[in-house]
Design an enzyme around this catalytic site. Structure first.
Site, PDB file in Angstrom:
ATOM      1  N   HIS A  66      -2.624   1.420   6.776  1.00 13.73           N
ATOM      2  CA  HIS A  66      -2.992   1.323   5.359  1.00 13.73           C
ATOM      3  C   HIS A  66      -3.189   2.717   4.780  1.00 13.73           C
ATOM      4  O   HIS A  66      -3.718   3.616   5.430  1.00 13.73           O
ATOM      5  CB  HIS A  66      -4.272   0.500   5.186  1.00 13.73           C
ATOM      6  N   HIS A 114      -5.853   2.060  -4.476  1.00 18.51           N
ATOM      7  CA  HIS A 114      -4.877   1.529  -3.525  1.00 18.51           C
ATOM      8  C   HIS A 114      -4.455   0.115  -3.888  1.00 18.51           C
ATOM      9  O   HIS A 114      -5.043  -0.534  -4.755  1.00 18.51           O
ATOM     10  CB  HIS A 114      -5.461   1.552  -2.102  1.00 18.51           C
ATOM     11  N   CYS A 154       0.813  -1.221   0.000  1.00 19.14           N
ATOM     12  CA  CYS A 154       0.000   0.000   0.000  1.00 19.14           C
ATOM     13  C   CYS A 154       0.843   1.266   0.000  1.00 19.14           C
ATOM     14  O   CYS A 154       0.673   2.157  -0.848  1.00 19.14           O
ATOM     15  CB  CYS A 154      -0.990  -0.013   1.170  1.00 19.14           C
TER      16      CYS A 154
END
Length: 340
Positions: free
Chosen positions: A304, A316, A256
């Site tokens: 994240h 993402h 991420c």
């Protein structure tokens, strides 16, 4: 005449085999019933898989932090070692110069100065030599002072190098531990998925596809807040459908924070490696303040990160086994946005 023989008895060995076979059958049935995932709903298995993926990403971010620290320490150690070598060279030169001065002083002033004046046929010449000897002594004293200072500085640099090397060694140990943690979580996730039937695995995979690729996505008409945000989002959009791989930073696979770091690097902006550090890389925003290209931080521990794409969508790299994709911002616990 009718036979009066007794009925043939089943041998003890045969009874044992039959009993063992029956017991094994019961055991296998019980084991199968216990291992069978059919009783688990796809929803419950999906929840377990999601939890494992989240734990994997948490471990991945710790791994990323350890790797970034290792790289930083390695550079610091190299700089310090270069400085130690430079200062050692300067110290050697100072010591050589001091040795030369001492030799010259001995050659010119090895006899007691009073006796030299008494024996000298030319007092003026002696006085000139005496002033030279005094100058040499002053220069020698200055050389000693410089050597002492250089030694102190060199000792400090060596101590700092030793400290950094020790810290680097601890970081390498941490790196290895974090890598094993990530691999362990991935193995645990795969083991759970392997326990499912093909139909159940397909159902879990279908339930995971909450996001979409690059087609048929309505991102609205909102404009980025800056040229660098626009460039970062445009770069990330070229990575759609590329795989998530833990601790990768592109250009063909990402985790991420690796995706967001790579995307902003294409806009000549250097972001930190970890999502927790990226969370502090700019101005914090509420959800209503988000513009395309802004960073979006998820989960309470900020493990994240993605890029806001517009119209409530985030671009993402989700987790292992998935691909870079758009997804609703509401699918994960939003914390805040960051404008870089």
């Amino acid at each position: 005449m009718a036979s009066h023989r007794r009925p043939k008895q089943t041998s003890r060995a045969r009874v044992t085999v039959l009993t063992a076979t029956a017991a094994a059958a019961v055991a296998l049935s019980a084991q199968a019933a216990q291992a069978a995932p059919a009783k688990q709903s796809v929803k419950s298995v999906k929840a377990k898989v999601d939890a494992l993926y989240e734990q994997t990403e948490q471990a991945t971010e710790k791994l990323n932090g350890a790797k970034a620290k290792q790289e930083q320490l390695q550079k610091q150690v190299e700089v310090i070692q270069d400085e130690v070598a430079r200062q050692q060279g300067e110290l050697n030169d100072l010591q050589d110069d001091l040795g030369a001065l001492a030799s010259a002083q001995y050659r010119s002033g090895g006899i007691d100065p009073t006796l030299q004046l008494f024996l000298s046929a030319d007092p003026e010449s002696y006085l000139d030599k005496a002033s030279t000897i005094e100058a040499l002594s002053t220069q020698q004293a200055e050389g000693l002072r410089q050597i002492a200072e250089k030694k102190r500085s060199l000792d400090q640099q060596k101590a700092e190098a030793a400290s950094k090397l020790s810290e680097l060694d601890r970081t390498r140990t941490e790196l290895s531990r974090n890598k094993k943690a990530v691999q362990g979580k991935l193995a645990e996730t795969q083991k759970l998925l392997n326990s499912l039937t093909a139909a159940q695995r397909a159902a879990v995979a279908a339930a995971d596809v909450r996001g979409v690729g690059g087609e048929h996505v309505n991102l609205g008409n909102d404009t980025p807040a800056s040229g660098r945000a626009a460039a970062a989002l445009a770069a990330a959009q070229t990575r759609i459908n590329m795989p998530y791989v833990f601790s990768h930073t592109g250009p063909t696979s990402f985790d991420c924070s690796g995706l967001t770091m790579w995307a902003y690097a294409q806009a000549d902006v250097k972001l930190p490696r970890m999502s927790q550090d990226q969370a502090n890389a700019g101005t914090r925003l509420t959800m209503s303040q988000l513009k395309p290209g802004d960073l979006v931080i998820f989960y309470g521990d900020q493990h994240h990160v993605g890029l806001y794409a517009g119209n409530g969508m985030v671009l993402h790299a989700p987790h292992s086994g998935a691909f870079v994709r758009y997804e609703s911002i509401n699918n994960m616990p939003f914390q805040f946005g960051v404008r870089v």
